[in-house]
Design an enzyme around this catalytic site. Structure first.
Site, PDB file in Angstrom:
ATOM      1  N   HIS A  11      43.692  43.853  40.530  1.00 42.10           N
ATOM      2  CA  HIS A  11      42.351  43.472  40.950  1.00 42.10           C
ATOM      3  C   HIS A  11      41.731  44.470  41.926  1.00 42.10           C
ATOM      4  O   HIS A  11      40.510  44.590  42.025  1.00 42.10           O
ATOM      5  CB  HIS A  11      42.420  42.083  41.599  1.00 42.10           C
TER       6      HIS A  11
ATOM      7  N   TYR B 155      40.777  33.154  43.064  1.00 47.75           N
ATOM      8  CA  TYR B 155      39.545  32.371  42.914  1.00 47.75           C
ATOM      9  C   TYR B 155      39.806  30.907  43.188  1.00 47.75           C
ATOM     10  O   TYR B 155      40.724  30.327  42.642  1.00 47.75           O
ATOM     11  CB  TYR B 155      38.968  32.518  41.501  1.00 47.75           C
TER      12      TYR B 155
END
Length: 314
Positions: free
Chosen positions: A123, A43
């Protein structure tokens, strides 16, 4: 339900959401009783001039440094897998190879400024790596004290079950949290939803059954409000959500929201939090007003009739 059941999504902290606003949102969330912060090492590479991630983790690390003592009040969750190999090019990502995971957790801990990450997520799927190796590597992180708990995101149910069977056989740490996306309205089956490029990223009836039968597995939900589509006329639902079931569900949702004097999105959060199994929504906010609406949703009580009507709409 309580504010502590909500998860604050920090995806754009440090990129689209500037430092001052991000810090204020973190302060407000914790002051209200929030405890859990969700980020990832990738991110937000797509919103960064560098084309690489890490900005959200770095901002959280700076916030922790500016607020001595707050570390003991929060649960830090971060992830590994989708960071681009070449900055700015998401067509090839680092994945879950053992050396990548070991290197990535060290980098995440350094950016966060912590000795231990409370919850570390795989993830995405990486079928180029044997699942046995993924399980063993993540288990090592717990065994050597770098991570307290393990999560798995965007994996099919059968892979989650197999991973935990492998962990049990090896006597290593299992995955005890699952992160997927869903909402009160859902897209048509077998359709591609813009921005949702994980093949197994959506909650299914099988997911619900699996989590119900495995109470030690928590279910976290990302994008629970479909990017604001419930409450913002300028953000219509993506085309795959355009079907009769959505029409019927939205009609009931607006009825219940009117009865409660709440916004439809708040009712959706309350519906997720109070369901069986309970689902922990990750709320992504960029302003104090949005955060306050999410916090108020945690205190919203659906009576049995309202929940039954919401559940029955199809």
């Amino acid at each position: 339900m309580a504010v502590s059941d909500l998860v604050l999504g920090c995806m754009y902290f440090g990129t689209k959401t500037d430092e001052r606003t991000s810090m204020a949102l973190l302060d407000r969330f914790v002051e209200a009783g929030g405890t859990t912060l969700d980020t990832a090492d990738c991110y937000a590479f797509w919103a960064s001039e560098t084309g690489a991630g890490g900005q959200s983790e770095a901002l959280l690390g700076e916030w922790l440094r500016r607020n001595p003592g707050v570390r003991d009040e929060v649960v830090l969750a971060t992830k590994v897998g989708p960071e681009p190999v070449v900055p700015g090019d998401p067509s090839r990502v680092v994945g879950l190879a053992p050396d990548v995971v070991r290197r990535s957790i060290v980098a995440s801990r350094e950016r966060l400024g912590v000795d231990v990450v409370d919850l570390y997520w795989a993830h995405l799927e990486d079928r180029s790596v044997p699942l046995e190796d993924v399980v063993a590597t993540f288990g090592e992180l717990v065994a050597d004290g770098q991570v307290a708990r393990l999560g798995i995101s965007n994996h099919p149910t059968w892979r989650v079950e197999r991973a935990n069977a492998l962990a049990a056989a090896a006597g290593t740490e299992p995955f005890t949290a699952l992160q997927l996306t869903t909402s009160y309205v859902r897209p048509r089956p077998d359709t591609e939803v813009p921005g949702k490029d994980h093949r197994f990223g959506f909650v299914t009836d099988e997911t619900v059954d699996h989590v119900t039968e495995n109470p030690g597995l928590d279910l976290w939900i990302y994008s629970p409000l479909v990017q604001g589509s419930y409450d913002r006329a300028d953000r219509p639902f993506p085309e795959p959500y355009d079907h009769p079931g959505t029409t019927r569900r939205l009609a009931v949702l607006h009825e219940v929201a009117g009865e409660l004097g709440a916004r439809p999105g708040q009712v959706v959060l309350a519906w997720l939090l109070g369901g069986r199994p309970a689902m922990r929504p990750i709320v992504g906010v960029s302003s104090p007003e949005q955060l306050d609406e999410a916090l108020a949703a945690a205190a919203l009580e659906l009576d049995p009739d309202q929940r039954a009507r919401l559940d029955a709409a199809r």
